[in-house]
Write an enzyme that holds these catalytic residues in place. Sequence first.
Site, PDB file in Angstrom:
ATOM      1  CB  SER A 149      -0.091  27.640 -19.486  1.00  0.00           C
ATOM      2  OG  SER A 149       0.738  26.886 -20.356  1.00  0.00           O
ATOM      3  CE1 TYR A 163       2.324  26.190 -15.161  1.00  0.00           C
ATOM      4  CE2 TYR A 163       2.265  25.154 -17.323  1.00  0.00           C
ATOM      5  CZ  TYR A 163       2.374  26.287 -16.543  1.00  0.00           C
ATOM      6  OH  TYR A 163       2.527  27.515 -17.134  1.00  0.00           O
TER       7      TYR A 163
END
Length: 261
Positions: A149, A163
């Site tokens: 990401s 995350y």
Amino acid sequence: MNTHELEGKVALVFGAGSSGAGMSNGEAAALAYAAAGAVVAAIDVNSYEADRVAKQIVAAGGIGISITADVTLETDVARAVATVVQELGTPEILHNNVGAPRMGSVLDTDLDVWNASIGLNLTSAYLTCRHTVPHMLQAGRGVITNISSVASIRDTGYTYPSYSSAKAAVNQLTVSLALTYAKQGIRANAILPGLIDTPLVTHKITDDPQALAARHALSPTGRMGSPQDIANASVFLASDKASYINGICLPVDGGLAARCV
């Protein structure tokens, strides 16, 4: 896409299903690999989703099977890889798409939630590699694509340290894999999606129309990308056209990571 540049290659797509209505990154990748000629194992914790994607592949004239597995459980991962080897042959493409943000600051995140996020977003990739790489080594070839990401390298405006930390670790796991096994014919790269319009966004981050419009506006392009953008990059990295691309962390983000503010 129907170039058959991956003709006959066996691809494992972990996280091939969708978390809601609409196309997910994993589903788009599975379909794109199949359209490029790969034999695809659609693997997901949701058996319905795995079956749905595999049936799409078969309906389009491709070869695909579905496997139900929880990537946070080593026994499930080992069984899934063994099933692929038995039914399809030696895996040549490993695509790790599993991941989801866990919203909340470190003060709002209990240890069990933190550990669960690390397990889902990082340890899962370790487990799939641990059980797939030996087969690639035996064959002397293989491509690993880990879906990371942009949050692994930039603040995205959302508070999800578990995350972003896990995805940053995925980047370095990818680099380690790439350099450890390069001379054995195995390449490893990470794709860093930016603001992508997937069901996971509305399921895990926000379903508010104004917030979604603002998310589109955050992109330098003025719109979120699509799962197909990630799938296209995945097929390229798995192909012989990318045979000298190894150990990169590639943002697919419309330029988001290049912008300072």
